[in-house]
Scaffold this motif. Structure first.
Motif, mmCIF file in Angstrom:
data_model
loop_
_atom_site.group_PDB
_atom_site.id
_atom_site.type_symbol
_atom_site.label_atom_id
_atom_site.label_comp_id
_atom_site.label_asym_id
_atom_site.label_seq_id
_atom_site.Cartn_x
_atom_site.Cartn_y
_atom_site.Cartn_z
ATOM 1 N N UNK A 28 0.830 -1.213 0.000
ATOM 2 C CA UNK A 28 0.000 0.000 0.000
ATOM 3 C C UNK A 28 0.858 1.254 0.000
ATOM 4 N N UNK A 29 1.962 1.203 0.707
ATOM 5 C CA UNK A 29 2.853 2.371 0.787
ATOM 6 C C UNK A 29 3.437 2.714 -0.584
ATOM 7 N N UNK A 30 3.725 1.686 -1.371
ATOM 8 C CA UNK A 30 4.325 1.906 -2.685
ATOM 9 C C UNK A 30 3.298 1.808 -3.821
ATOM 10 N N UNK A 31 2.018 1.896 -3.492
ATOM 11 C CA UNK A 31 0.914 1.881 -4.467
ATOM 12 C C UNK A 31 0.942 0.654 -5.370
ATOM 13 N N UNK A 32 1.259 -0.475 -4.782
ATOM 14 C CA UNK A 32 1.242 -1.749 -5.500
ATOM 15 C C UNK A 32 -0.050 -2.471 -5.170
ATOM 16 N N UNK A 33 -0.430 -3.466 -5.965
ATOM 17 C CA UNK A 33 -1.660 -4.201 -5.662
ATOM 18 C C UNK A 33 -1.525 -5.019 -4.376
ATOM 19 N N UNK A 34 -2.639 -5.223 -3.705
ATOM 20 C CA UNK A 34 -2.664 -6.003 -2.466
ATOM 21 C C UNK A 34 -2.350 -7.469 -2.782
ATOM 22 N N UNK A 35 -1.450 -8.106 -2.032
ATOM 23 C CA UNK A 35 -1.031 -9.484 -2.332
ATOM 24 C C UNK A 35 -2.035 -10.531 -1.835
ATOM 25 N N UNK A 36 -3.178 -10.603 -2.482
ATOM 26 C CA UNK A 36 -4.207 -11.561 -2.112
ATOM 27 C C UNK A 36 -4.432 -12.526 -3.282
ATOM 28 N N UNK A 37 -4.697 -13.775 -2.966
ATOM 29 C CA UNK A 37 -4.958 -14.752 -4.016
ATOM 30 C C UNK A 37 -6.301 -14.474 -4.676
ATOM 31 N N UNK A 38 -6.443 -14.810 -5.948
ATOM 32 C CA UNK A 38 -7.742 -14.612 -6.611
ATOM 33 C C UNK A 38 -8.757 -15.646 -6.138
ATOM 34 N N UNK A 39 -10.014 -15.355 -6.374
ATOM 35 C CA UNK A 39 -11.092 -16.250 -5.940
ATOM 36 C C UNK A 39 -10.982 -17.609 -6.636
ATOM 37 N N UNK A 40 -10.405 -17.639 -7.826
ATOM 38 C CA UNK A 40 -10.268 -18.908 -8.542
ATOM 39 C C UNK A 40 -9.378 -19.898 -7.783
ATOM 40 N N UNK A 41 -8.568 -19.424 -6.854
ATOM 41 C CA UNK A 41 -7.735 -20.325 -6.051
ATOM 42 C C UNK A 41 -8.583 -21.193 -5.131
ATOM 43 N N UNK A 42 -9.821 -20.764 -4.866
ATOM 44 C CA UNK A 42 -10.718 -21.590 -4.041
ATOM 45 C C UNK A 42 -11.002 -22.935 -4.700
ATOM 46 N N UNK A 43 -11.001 -22.966 -6.035
ATOM 47 C CA UNK A 43 -11.218 -24.234 -6.749
ATOM 48 C C UNK A 43 -10.081 -25.193 -6.437
ATOM 49 N N UNK A 44 -8.864 -24.704 -6.493
ATOM 50 C CA UNK A 44 -7.707 -25.547 -6.179
ATOM 51 C C UNK A 44 -7.743 -26.013 -4.735
ATOM 52 N N UNK A 45 -8.110 -25.108 -3.834
ATOM 53 C CA UNK A 45 -8.197 -25.474 -2.422
ATOM 54 C C UNK A 45 -9.269 -26.537 -2.209
ATOM 55 N N UNK A 46 -10.391 -26.412 -2.918
ATOM 56 C CA UNK A 46 -11.470 -27.401 -2.791
ATOM 57 C C UNK A 46 -11.039 -28.755 -3.335
ATOM 58 N N UNK A 47 -10.292 -28.765 -4.430
ATOM 59 C CA UNK A 47 -9.814 -30.033 -5.000
ATOM 60 C C UNK A 47 -8.861 -30.716 -4.030
ATOM 61 N N UNK A 48 -7.953 -29.950 -3.445
ATOM 62 C CA UNK A 48 -7.002 -30.529 -2.484
ATOM 63 C C UNK A 48 -7.739 -31.074 -1.266
ATOM 64 N N UNK A 49 -8.664 -30.292 -0.720
ATOM 65 C CA UNK A 49 -9.415 -30.749 0.455
ATOM 66 C C UNK A 49 -10.276 -31.962 0.113
ATOM 67 N N UNK A 50 -10.891 -31.961 -1.055
ATOM 68 C CA UNK A 50 -11.729 -33.094 -1.468
ATOM 69 C C UNK A 50 -10.922 -34.361 -1.656
ATOM 70 N N UNK A 51 -9.772 -34.263 -2.316
ATOM 71 C CA UNK A 51 -8.903 -35.423 -2.509
ATOM 72 C C UNK A 51 -8.417 -35.966 -1.170
ATOM 73 N N UNK A 52 -8.054 -35.070 -0.274
ATOM 74 C CA UNK A 52 -7.621 -35.489 1.059
ATOM 75 C C UNK A 52 -8.736 -36.223 1.785
ATOM 76 N N UNK A 53 -9.939 -35.696 1.692
ATOM 77 C CA UNK A 53 -11.080 -36.318 2.361
ATOM 78 C C UNK A 53 -11.412 -37.685 1.756
ATOM 79 N N UNK A 54 -11.353 -37.803 0.445
ATOM 80 C CA UNK A 54 -11.632 -39.090 -0.215
ATOM 81 C C UNK A 54 -10.616 -40.144 0.218
#
Length: 173
Positions: A28-54
């Motif tokens: 924010x101090x250097x007017x750069x974008x906030x380092x947050x993952x995009x919402x599409x990363x939730x798909x990857x997180x869901x796949x990992x959690x689902x595979x782990x659960x299976x």
């Protein structure tokens, strides 16, 4: 292999939150974008959690079902490692995005970051899901304590030691 300790997970989350907060302040101090993952990363997180659960359910079925059919020890070990990795990754994601959300809440609507705030909150929620799935599947991989009515402390190992409650569904000897 040792079981995960919740204290360590909390410590990792706090350290990641501080680092995430500091990274957001710096960007924010250097007017750069906030380092947050995009919402599409939730798909990857869901796949990992689902595979782990299976994979965890497969180990749980063996543990609670008929033990005449042998469980592949490599599958059980991989399931345990995947469960712990899922919980650690979820802890890092939760901490990082909690630090970002903290900074965004601090500055409020000054920069119009409501969308980024919701994005950080969604990613933190995905981290919580990964932590819960990792801890639950780790519990699935535990061998239940043996019945003590027979006068023994449990099945004997190769070295004559008895197995305790901390054993997993694979033999790591």
């Amino acid at each position: 292999m040792k079981a995960m300790r919740p204290v360590v997970l909390v410590l990792i989350a706090v350290i990641a939150a501080v680092i995430g907060w500091l990274a957001t302040v710096a960007t924010n101090r250097f007017s750069m974008p906030t380092p947050v993952l995009p919402v599409s990363a939730l798909i990857t997180m869901a796949v990992i959690a689902g595979l782990t659960l299976i994979m965890g359910v497969r180990v749980l079925r063996w543990r609670n079902g008929n033990k005449k059919k042998l469980l592949d020890p490599i599958l059980a070990a991989r399931t345990l490692i995947l469960a712990q990795a899922c919980a650690y990754a979820g802890t890092l994601l939760l901490g990082w995005h909690a630090g970002i959300a903290t900074d965004l809440l601090r500055i409020g609507g000054l920069r119009g970051g409501e969308g980024i705030l919701w994005n950080a909150l969604l990613m933190g929620g995905g981290g919580v899901v990964m932590i819960v799935v990792g801890l639950v599947v780790e519990r699935f991989c535990r061998i239940p304590p043996e019945d003590l009515e027979g006068g023994t402390a449990g099945p004997e190992t190769r070295r004559g030691e008895t197995k305790g409650e901390g054993e997993y569904a694979y033999r790591g000897d």
